[in-house]
Design an enzyme around this catalytic site. Structure first.
Site, PDB file in Angstrom:
ATOM      1  N   GLY A 135       0.823  -1.394   0.115  1.00 28.61           N
ATOM      2  CA  GLY A 135       0.722  -0.459  -0.192  1.00 28.61           C
ATOM      3  C   GLY A 135       0.729   1.530  -0.226  1.00 28.61           C
ATOM      4  O   GLY A 135       0.578   2.871  -0.344  1.00 28.61           O
ATOM      5  N   PRO A 192       6.129  12.808  -2.639  1.00 27.01           N
ATOM      6  CA  PRO A 192       5.440  13.308  -1.613  1.00 27.01           C
ATOM      7  C   PRO A 192       3.951  12.977  -2.340  1.00 27.01           C
ATOM      8  O   PRO A 192       3.533  13.335  -0.328  1.00 27.01           O
ATOM      9  CB  PRO A 192       5.742  14.977  -2.274  1.00 27.01           C
ATOM     10  CG  PRO A 192       6.459  14.637  -3.628  1.00 27.01           C
ATOM     11  CD  PRO A 192       6.969  13.642  -3.639  1.00 27.01           C
ATOM     12  N   LYS A 193       3.408  12.832  -2.458  1.00 26.73           N
ATOM     13  CA  LYS A 193       1.806  12.139  -2.262  1.00 26.73           C
ATOM     14  C   LYS A 193       1.798  10.714  -1.491  1.00 26.73           C
ATOM     15  O   LYS A 193       0.767  11.360  -0.610  1.00 26.73           O
ATOM     16  CB  LYS A 193       1.340  11.954  -3.773  1.00 26.73           C
ATOM     17  CG  LYS A 193      -0.063  12.112  -3.807  1.00 26.73           C
ATOM     18  CD  LYS A 193       0.037  12.235  -5.411  1.00 26.73           C
ATOM     19  CE  LYS A 193      -1.128  13.875  -5.758  1.00 26.73           C
ATOM     20  NZ  LYS A 193      -2.147  13.551  -6.965  1.00 26.73           N
ATOM     21  N   LYS A 243      15.527   8.307   5.034  1.00 25.47           N
ATOM     22  CA  LYS A 243      14.552   7.306   6.236  1.00 25.47           C
ATOM     23  C   LYS A 243      13.305   6.303   5.393  1.00 25.47           C
ATOM     24  O   LYS A 243      12.040   7.729   5.380  1.00 25.47           O
ATOM     25  CB  LYS A 243      14.540   8.282   7.861  1.00 25.47           C
ATOM     26  CG  LYS A 243      15.734   8.548   7.569  1.00 25.47           C
ATOM     27  CD  LYS A 243      16.947   8.748   8.749  1.00 25.47           C
ATOM     28  CE  LYS A 243      16.670  10.320   9.648  1.00 25.47           C
ATOM     29  NZ  LYS A 243      16.671  10.380  10.579  1.00 25.47           N
ATOM     30  N   GLU A 296       6.327   3.368  10.423  1.00 26.83           N
ATOM     31  CA  GLU A 296       5.671   2.802  11.691  1.00 26.83           C
ATOM     32  C   GLU A 296       5.951   3.922  12.197  1.00 26.83           C
ATOM     33  O   GLU A 296       5.168   4.688  12.826  1.00 26.83           O
ATOM     34  CB  GLU A 296       7.149   2.200  12.377  1.00 26.83           C
ATOM     35  CG  GLU A 296       8.079   1.456  11.199  1.00 26.83           C
ATOM     36  CD  GLU A 296       6.923   0.201  11.134  1.00 26.83           C
ATOM     37  OE1 GLU A 296       6.085  -0.087  11.566  1.00 26.83           O
ATOM     38  OE2 GLU A 296       7.206  -0.689  10.411  1.00 26.83           O
TER      39      GLU A 296
END
Lengths: 707, 207
Positions: free
Chosen positions: A459, A600-601, A669, A673
């Site tokens: 996803g 970015p999106k 990075k 999470e």
């Protein structure tokens, strides 16, 4: 459909397939002679199967086979001693309620479903316990060390601090519940050739697990998993139900499809384990932390141990000379847990970041000022500098955007009619990983670039991120770049987990692009062309339809010198209804400090998703067990409440977007999470600020507010 | 069922029903033969003859004339029989909205509707929304606003979103959120979904 072109380079490369219903998920492949498997599950929690009557099921219309421990089809590894305790169909033992005990295969889904209801099991029951808190209190119940104890400075220094607190936090079981139901299609053909269509976060991992169980060569197994309808960690392993399906296909010589039910999603594919944590904090009057103690107990199963990083964050997040942690796991008679988004760090951050807020309150300090005051310059645990850390800047951006200046330090100060308003903040942190991966790049004379790697996309937008990395390096238009994944025959890559895919596979894409560019430069030089010549011209001049390069990529020694983490700050505004105890999250500002933002999106969407998951963790999600029977009682979407559209306000996502100089060529990075870690504490802290009630047991439901 | 006088007693298995069935007697099988047939593969052939009932429905402007078991849901019929797999199964209980299709223009959870209940009806699924190569404005808006991540709930979200606009439930962000709350997105794309719906509504194109 191929003619359709995306309008914006930052759009998802698979967007058109997903919005038109053409994206194929595992259960959607048409295979000749496909059959349907339905799992029969145990109705007791612990004991043994003494008899299994499969006659009625076997005679039911359309039934091809009923497979159980009575007629176990050969799975070589399960015939040997040792290995996992829960060897499906190789044991008559019941470890938990809802454990698969047989699979019924028929020529239609409806027939298999009906026939499965005709299988009757008789059991010898044994006493059981599914209650984690009860096990924790029972001196005779097992407690196993989950992580080595950690100590820096004086143990339990908080106890002698000028200002101290010691509080206990409870997190219930949560269930991943991706929208796509789990399952697999297995097609075992003669000569031990197997093709599976899987829902997996790692095609190579699935391939390896099946090869190990059936003792057949990896290359005999083809794993396909192009589209995965969400995972959040639950598809990080190959579950017994998948092995059962492969066994069934091997047994009947036909392809078998299994799609489990939503109820079975609670018992067959893991969960976030419950946790009980105690945090002790000590500080001096100026607000400097003098002691941190974090002790945690996590739930596990009786047949397999599961551990996660619940107490990691306490070791380095704040400047403090005296820190100690301990983590133990407690087996109960439930299915084995598995990492759920943010894994143990999200569990730990709820407790630690709530306690930090409580300490700030005890000191009568602004919790943001308290965090800034105790922000470490270096990682005291590893004794290394951080590779990059812009957390103070992130605090500033978030505070401004949420309107932190409107917050009153005294709880219950902002009241408007029946609604009390509060503001909360929390930090999230997760190890910034980079593993090893291989990517193949095929550069063609038609101006296109095709990239391949056996990675996954559950996803986040793997293909989109990889395409943008290549686009930037090769100056090839996005619509001329394709990225192929989810196929075990492609160059190997690790599973999609631990926020590492962009860093790991992206680095290999980078290396492939660099290698392709130098190959083109060399060809150009050899054919007396300008070094800046377009690759299409160079290939044409050399009569080459294409060139290809495969690169394996992994990090070097930079990790020896630097401590690498991704950070996030979550600011929330909540409104709490004084009469009903309803909590509405009314405003969210999240700031990600995760190096360069490559895509970015999709990066923004990932942050949105973390916040939405965090709302669920904070306010609604809890898998409830009736401990008299050891069964889940809210195992469906009507009773297990994940956030819906109306629960979610507008979310303001911000990124620091500064490259990390050491982690990888992109300076990027991981983000998956940190988007969630800490969020639940920000909500709990905001609820306290709104009402003066400190809720230390998730989820924060109205009854707890009104209690 | 048309022959209601032959309805099996409660508690009878399908096999008992076959044994008792007057249709079986009508084709002149002695009871013992019927039992024997039921024990062999002939059972399958009987089942196929008598358990399936005729169905005619239109899906994405294409007429389908088939026979179907009455217990097959519209969702499973679309996915397993017609191989229109764009419509997703997320819960099979009408709780998640992943299976949303339009039945005679209304949004419906296809998992809660039996295929046979849709006799003569016009069904639109996600595969029937685009106009050839041209995306429906809602599909384009979902891409533009990144109204999805894994994409599994997306067909249901889009079908629901189109209906939401047609129903006129787009007065505010809050109203859109309320009327889209039957469609769960575990990846959490909700704010983007609302943005996409607002764009389509404000674009004024016919949906």
């Amino acid at each position: 459909m191929e003619k359709r072109v995306l309008k914006d380079d930052n759009d998802r490369v698979d967007g058109i397939l997903k919005v038109t219903g053409q994206a194929k998920y595992f259960a959607e492949y048409e295979l000749p002679g496909l059959t349907y498997g339905v799992l029969v599950t145990s109705t007791i929690t612990k004991g043994k199967i003494t008899a299994l009557d499969t006659k009625a099921a076997e005679k039911a219309p359309g039934v091809i086979a009923v497979i159980s421990h009575l007629n176990k089809p050969s799975a070589a590894a399960y015939e040997q001693e040792g290995g996992p305790q829960m060897k499906i169909f190789y044991t008559d033992k019941i470890f938990y309620n809802g454990q698969p005990i047989a699979i019924v295969v028929a020529n239609t889904f409806e027939r298999a479903t009906h026939a499965a209801s005709l299988v009757k099991a008789t059991y010898a029951k044994e006493d059981f316990n599914t209650d984690f808190e009860k096990a924790l209190k029972d001196p005779k119940a097992k407690k196993l060390q989950g992580q080595a104890d950690y100590k820096r400075g004086i143990e339990n220094a908080y106890k002698t601090a000028v200002v101290k607190l010691e509080e206990r936090y409870f997190l219930p079981i949560e269930t991943h519940n991706p929208m796509e139901l789990h399952g697999i299609i297995a097609d075992w053909r003669p000569n031990n050739q197997l093709t599976v269509y899987a829902k997996t976060q790692g095609v190579k991992a699935t391939q390896g697990t099946i090869a190990n169980v059936f003792k057949i060569p990896m290359e005999n197994i083809q794993v396909n998993s192009e589209f995965v309808g969400g995972g959040f960690g639950m598809a990080l392993r190959t579950w017994p139900l998948e092995i059962a399906t492969v066994m069934a296909s091997k047994h009947i010589g036909k392809p078998v499809k299994v799609v489990i039910t939503r109820m079975q999603m609670f018992t067959m594919v893991g969960n976030r384990p419950a946790a009980i944590q105690t945090i002790g904090l000590g500080a001096n009057k100026d607000g400097k932390l003098t002691g941190i103690t974090h002790r945690a107990y996590g739930e596990t199963s009786t047949y397999e141990n599961f551990t996660e990083g619940v107490v990691n964050m306490a070791k380095f997040m704040y400047q403090c000379d005296n820190v100690n942690t301990a983590y133990a796991i407690v087996p109960v008679d439930l299915g084995v847990p598995i990492w759920m988004r943010g894994p143990g760090e999200a569990t730990g951050a709820f407790a630690l970041e709530s306690a930090i807020d409580e300490m700030a309150h005890a000191l009568d300090m602004d919790p943001l000022d308290f965090r800034i005051k105790n922000d470490p310059e270096t990682d005291q645990q590893k004794n290394k500098p951080f590779s990059s850390k812009n957390i103070k800047e992130a605090y500033k951006i978030g505070a401004e955007k949420i309107g932190w200046s409107n917050r009153k330090n005294k709880p219950g100060s902002l009241i408007e009619g029946p609604w009390q308003t509060g503001y909360g903040v929390s930090v999230g942190v997760f190890n910034a990983n980079r593993g090893k991966a291989s990517v193949k790049g095929i550069l063609k004379a038609d101006g296109s670039l095709h990239l391949q790697s056996a990675t996954s996309d559950i996803g986040p937008g793997t293909g989109t991120g990889m395409t943008l990395i290549a686009n930037k390096l090769m100056k090839i238009p996005v619509n001329k770049i394709t990225f192929e994944l989810g196929d075990s025959s492609l160059p190997p890559a690790p599973s999609q987990g631990g926020s590492a895919t962009l860093s790991t596979v992206g680095s290999a894409v980078n290396d492939v692009c660099v290698a392709l560019k130098s190959a083109i430069a060399e060809l150009a030089a050899n054919s007396n062309m300008d070094a800046t010549a377009n690759f299409v011209d160079v290939l044409k001049k050399n009569n080459l339809p294409q060139i290809e390069v495969t690169k394996e990529s992994q990090g070097g020694k930079e990790r020896d010198n630097y401590s690498m983490y991704s950070f996030s700050i979550h600011f929330v505004q909540v409104k709490v209804h004084a009469l009903t105890g309803v909590v509405k999250v009314s405003k969210i500002v999240s700031v990600g400090d995760s190096g360069t933002i490559v895509s970015p999106k999709t990066a923004r969407s990932q942050m949105l998703g973390g916040a939405v998951g965090g709302i669920g963790m904070a306010l609604t999600e809890e898998s409830i067990i009736d401990h008299r029977y050891g069964r889940y009682i809210n195992n469906n979407f009507a009773d297990y409440h994940v956030p819906v559209n109306a629960d979610v306000p507008e979310i303001d996502v911000n990124f620091i977007n500064k490259p990390d100089p050491y982690i990888n060529p992109m300076g990027a990075k991981g983000m998956g999470e940190i988007a969630l870690i800490g969020f639940s504490a920000a909500v709990a802290n905001a609820v306290f600020n709104a009402t003066g009630k400190r809720i230390r047991t998730l989820p924060i439901t109205p009854d707890k507010i009104l209690a | 069922m048309k022959s209601s006088d032959q309805k099996p007693n409660q508690g009878d298995s399908r096999r008992d029903f076959l044994k008792k069935s007057s249709v079986i007697t009508a084709i002149a099988l002695t009871p013992s033969v019927a039992v024997k047939a039921a024990e062999s593969n002939a059972d399958e052939r009987f089942a196929q003859l008598f358990e399936k009932i005729p169905l005619e429905l239109t899906v994405n402007n294409k007429v389908y004339q088939t026979t179907v078991e009455p217990r097959v849901t519209l969702l499973d019929y679309l996915r397993e029989e017609l191989h229109l797999t764009g419509t997703k199964k997320g819960c099979d209980h009408g709780q998640c909205g992943a299976c949303t299709v339009h039945v005679d223009g209304q949004r419906v959870n296809s998992c809660l509707s039996l295929a046979v209940m849709n006799e003569g009806k016009k069904i639109t699924t996600i595969e029937g929304l685009a106009n050839g190569e041209t995306l429906h404005p809602m599909q384009a808006a979902f891409i533009k606003h990144d109204g999805f991540q894994c994409g599994y709930c997306t067909p249901g979200q889009i079908m629901s979103a189109v209906a939401c606009v047609r129903e006129g439930h787009t007065g505010s962000r809050a109203e859109i959120s309320e009327y889209m709350s039957g469609n769960i997105c575990r990846c959490g794309a909700y704010p983007n979904i609302v943005d996409a719906i607002i764009e389509v509504k404000e674009g004024g194109e016919k949906v």
